[in-house]
Scaffold this active site. Structure first.
Site, PDB file in Angstrom:
ATOM      1  N   HIS A   1       0.828  -1.197   0.000  1.00 24.50           N
ATOM      2  CA  HIS A   1       0.000   0.000   0.000  1.00 24.50           C
ATOM      3  C   HIS A   1       0.866   1.252   0.000  1.00 24.50           C
ATOM      4  O   HIS A   1       2.066   1.198   0.308  1.00 24.50           O
ATOM      5  CB  HIS A   1      -0.973   0.000   1.180  1.00 24.50           C
ATOM      6  CG  HIS A   1      -0.323  -0.164   2.508  1.00 24.50           C
ATOM      7  ND1 HIS A   1       0.146  -1.385   2.968  1.00 24.50           N
ATOM      8  CD2 HIS A   1      -0.038   0.725   3.494  1.00 24.50           C
ATOM      9  CE1 HIS A   1       0.683  -1.238   4.157  1.00 24.50           C
ATOM     10  NE2 HIS A   1       0.596   0.040   4.509  1.00 24.50           N
TER      11      HIS A   1
ATOM     12  N   ARG B   1      -4.448   2.681  13.316  1.00 23.20           N
ATOM     13  CA  ARG B   1      -4.178   1.363  12.711  1.00 23.20           C
ATOM     14  C   ARG B   1      -3.955   0.305  13.773  1.00 23.20           C
ATOM     15  O   ARG B   1      -3.241   0.552  14.759  1.00 23.20           O
ATOM     16  CB  ARG B   1      -2.943   1.438  11.810  1.00 23.20           C
ATOM     17  CG  ARG B   1      -2.804   0.228  10.897  1.00 23.20           C
ATOM     18  CD  ARG B   1      -1.528   0.283  10.087  1.00 23.20           C
ATOM     19  NE  ARG B   1      -0.455  -0.436  10.743  1.00 23.20           N
ATOM     20  CZ  ARG B   1       0.827  -0.376  10.370  1.00 23.20           C
ATOM     21  NH1 ARG B   1       1.186   0.392   9.352  1.00 23.20           N
ATOM     22  NH2 ARG B   1       1.737  -1.069  11.016  1.00 23.20           N
TER      23      ARG B   1
HETATM   24  C1  SIN Z   1      -2.451   5.262   5.205  1.00 26.21           C
HETATM   25  O1  SIN Z   1      -2.347   6.110   6.108  1.00 26.21           O
HETATM   26  O2  SIN Z   1      -3.217   5.433   4.267  1.00 26.21           O
HETATM   27  C2  SIN Z   1      -1.620   4.013   5.244  1.00 26.21           C
HETATM   28  C3  SIN Z   1      -0.896   3.870   6.529  1.00 26.21           C
HETATM   29  C4  SIN Z   1       0.102   2.734   6.500  1.00 26.21           C
HETATM   30  O3  SIN Z   1       1.010   2.728   5.668  1.00 26.21           O
HETATM   31  O4  SIN Z   1      -0.022   1.842   7.339  1.00 26.21           O
END
Ligand code: SIN
Length: 288
Positions: free
Chosen positions: A264, A279
């Site tokens: 991601h 998270r």
């Molecule tokens: C995000 O903030 O969109 C992703 C965060 C991450 O890399 O865990």
């Protein structure tokens, strides 16, 4: 080119509506309440996650305890040794807070904590405050990225091992004023780790590319310049839009991604606006 999965016919869709964001990765599950899901639904979501690599839930105005409890149903939770976790009662919750004074910096493709001996199964991210526009997250299907390689490259990388480290986090400690002794202690506690360049998913048995720009440093047993050139070519696979989906956040949206098969990238286009995320990360297994 990987074949798109257009149907999830082997999964009982229960009463949930599924909205696919791209052919091979990313599905919004509508009509769910993550605070009250039963064990059958948890099993179904775990299966959907493996199939779609990242799943999303909108409008989950739940307590942080429900976020943690939901995540815990998929496995043991990790306490991240570098992110600040003291902002709530829950050490498992990482706060990713960006504003004018704290510009975003996670705009680099990665899978979470691959510098650990046992990296993450998955991460569940909640949006608390989102910018008026921007701040999306991109996700890449690393099984499709592997499938998209030519046969010669697949043969070349078969059996190779890469070294992953957390030097970026150690640099962050230094910037925040940690002493060299403290940094060295963390480096000893979390030494570089060796993982296969191509990993096999423990549930699906599918192969995926398991190197990422943020944490992979080199490939063992080949010359350093060859390692750099090969890694650059493999990283670039994640950057192809054909393997990606893009998620536009709203407050109380959740994303749950499979770190064993996806990478991601948090788009850092919204500064100096604010973006506040939380998270929770689920511990996985040793990559094979
Ligand atoms: C995000 O903030 O969109 C992703 C965060 C991450 O890399 O865990």
């Amino acid at each position: 080119m990987a074949e798109a999965h257009n149907a999830l016919h082997h999964i009982d869709p229960k009463s949930f509506e599924l909205e696919h964001l791209s052919p091979t990765i990313g599905t919004v599950v509508h009509g769910i309440d993550i605070a009250t899901v039963d064990s059958t639904t948890i099993d179904w979501l775990a299966e959907l996650l493996v199939e779609r690599k990242v799943i999303f839930f909108r409008d989950q105005n739940v307590a942080v305890e429900s976020h943690v409890a939901f995540a815990r149903q998929f496995g043991e939770l990790e306490v991240h040794p570098f992110f600040e976790t003291g902002k709530s009662q829950h050490p498992e919750v990482i706060h990713l807070d960006n504003d004018r004074e704290n510009p975003p910096y996670i705009n680099i493709w990665h899978s979470d904590v691959t510098w650990r001996a046992v990296p993450s199964l998955g991460s569940i991210l909640r949006a608390r405050v989102v910018p008026p526009v921007g701040g999306d997250t991109l996700f890449a299907n690393m099984e499709a990225a592997y499938e998209g390689l030519d046969d010669e490259t697949k043969t070349r990388i078969d059996g190779l091992v890469a070294v992953h480290d957390n030097e970026g986090f150690l640099r962050g400690m230094r910037m925040r004023g940690a002493s060299e002794d403290e940094i060295e202690a963390k480096r000893r506690e979390f030494p570089p780790q060796r993982h296969p360049v191509v990993r096999t998913h423990p549930v699906s048995g599918r192969k995926s590319l398991y190197v990422n720009k943020a944490f992979t440093r080199s490939i063992e047993d080949i010359a350093p310049d060859e390692s750099t050139t090969l890694l650059d070519a493999l990283y670039a696979q994640a950057w192809l839009p054909e393997y990606q989906c893009r998620f536009q956040w709203r407050a109380d949206s959740f994303a749950f991604w499979d770190n064993r098969a996806a990478q991601h990238y948090a788009v850092a286009d919204y500064w100096p606006n604010e973006r506040h995320m939380e998270r929770v990360t689920i511990i996985g297994d040793r990559p094979r």
